[in-house]
Design a protein around this motif. Sequence first.
Motif, PDB file in Angstrom:
ATOM      1  N   HIS A  86       0.861  -1.195   0.000  1.00 42.56           N
ATOM      2  CA  HIS A  86       0.000   0.000   0.000  1.00 42.56           C
ATOM      3  C   HIS A  86       0.894   1.240   0.000  1.00 42.56           C
ATOM      4  N   PHE A 149       1.490  -2.542  -5.445  1.00 40.67           N
ATOM      5  CA  PHE A 149       0.135  -2.252  -4.941  1.00 40.67           C
ATOM      6  C   PHE A 149      -0.908  -3.034  -5.760  1.00 40.67           C
ATOM      7  N   ALA A 150      -0.724  -3.012  -7.091  1.00 37.87           N
ATOM      8  CA  ALA A 150      -1.687  -3.683  -7.973  1.00 37.87           C
ATOM      9  C   ALA A 150      -1.650  -5.196  -7.759  1.00 37.87           C
ATOM     10  N   ASN A 152      -0.815  -6.753  -5.004  1.00 39.76           N
ATOM     11  CA  ASN A 152      -1.471  -7.047  -3.726  1.00 39.76           C
ATOM     12  C   ASN A 152      -2.988  -7.039  -3.872  1.00 39.76           C
ATOM     13  N   GLU A 153      -3.488  -6.042  -4.576  1.00 36.02           N
ATOM     14  CA  GLU A 153      -4.937  -5.918  -4.724  1.00 36.02           C
ATOM     15  C   GLU A 153      -5.516  -7.141  -5.439  1.00 36.02           C
ATOM     16  N   ARG A 154      -4.851  -7.545  -6.526  1.00 33.70           N
ATOM     17  CA  ARG A 154      -5.381  -8.657  -7.315  1.00 33.70           C
ATOM     18  C   ARG A 154      -5.100 -10.015  -6.653  1.00 33.70           C
ATOM     19  N   SER A 156      -4.578 -10.757  -3.581  1.00 30.62           N
ATOM     20  CA  SER A 156      -5.277 -10.988  -2.316  1.00 30.62           C
ATOM     21  C   SER A 156      -6.564 -11.786  -2.531  1.00 30.62           C
ATOM     22  N   LYS A 157      -7.041 -11.796  -3.776  1.00 28.56           N
ATOM     23  CA  LYS A 157      -8.221 -12.618  -4.092  1.00 28.56           C
ATOM     24  C   LYS A 157      -7.821 -14.075  -4.320  1.00 28.56           C
TER      25      LYS A 157
END
Length: 328
Positions: A86, A149-150, A152-154, A156-157
């Motif tokens: 983040h 960041f990107a 982690n966002e993706r 994490s699913k």
Amino acid sequence: MFIGIDVACAKGKHLPLVICRQEKGRLLPIPLANHQIKPPKGLGNVLTLHDEVNMAFSNDVANYIETICDEFHLNPIRIGIDSPLHPRDNLLKRRVAEQALDKAGISCYTTPSSDDFEKIKAKGIAHLEANKPIQNLPHAHQIFMLLGFALNERLSKVAECIEVYPHATVKQLGVANIHKTKKNQAECQLSAMSHCTGWPKAESDWAQVDKICLGPMHDKVDAYSAAWVASLPEQDRICFGDAQKGDAIWIPNVEPIRRPAAHIRTTFQPKTIEQASATSHQRPCPACHQHLFKRWPFGWDAHAAHKCKGLKEAEPEARKTEFKRRFM
Ligand SMILES: [Zn+2]
């Protein structure tokens, strides 16, 4: 499976991503370098300025992981990412995790805040529109974090993602004293890690190191290190920062590699290690991790008798006996 990703990879090179499974307490990477399906290739800083490009890249990484998972009938459990997950809080000068690393004397880059990153992106795009040279792109050492960041966002699913920092991991192991791109430093660090992960140990394991993913050896070792930290349950990890606030960097909770002769320890001399390019005969010294045997175990006795910094004994014969007892 436990996955490790070295985010800051070179443009046009496949992302160094290592996928490991646990077997009888050992952390074994799947040799995926020559697999027909490969992770996407690094975008380079210019493209990484664009969020939508990073999102598409992260989607490709997620698809890659899921494809390999299906093929090996394994579930992804945790992913170690060698990048901030983040942006920094706009109100902080430095992240809580970075402040903790500062206190421990471990250097790290400042993660920009989301406000900072808006400026960094605008500055970068203006730089390129003015046809200024790409190698002078401002904030070049921080842009990769946008991809982190990107990811982690993706991802994490797909599975839990944690931030790791391979440099802090080798510091904890006590083998960070040479810069990682120096010849054989990566092999020596991997050898130190193998004390904890159980891999690579045998001749046949060392022959596999080159095949765990594509990229230079230090990227492979960083990615394996990331997977190692990801494989550890929380109680076996040390947190820099504040996990509750999502501002945490994790390292393994391990003792530094034993260096009994710490008081006479000298700094590493690169000339004692002669050749690069790992082959199945090359093996870092299992005691000091600072000497590379070109044709293991050939030469172990002279090294143990006089040079090895990882032994307790002082007299040459006793040192050889100790080495033999512990490692042969
Ligand atoms: Zn040694």
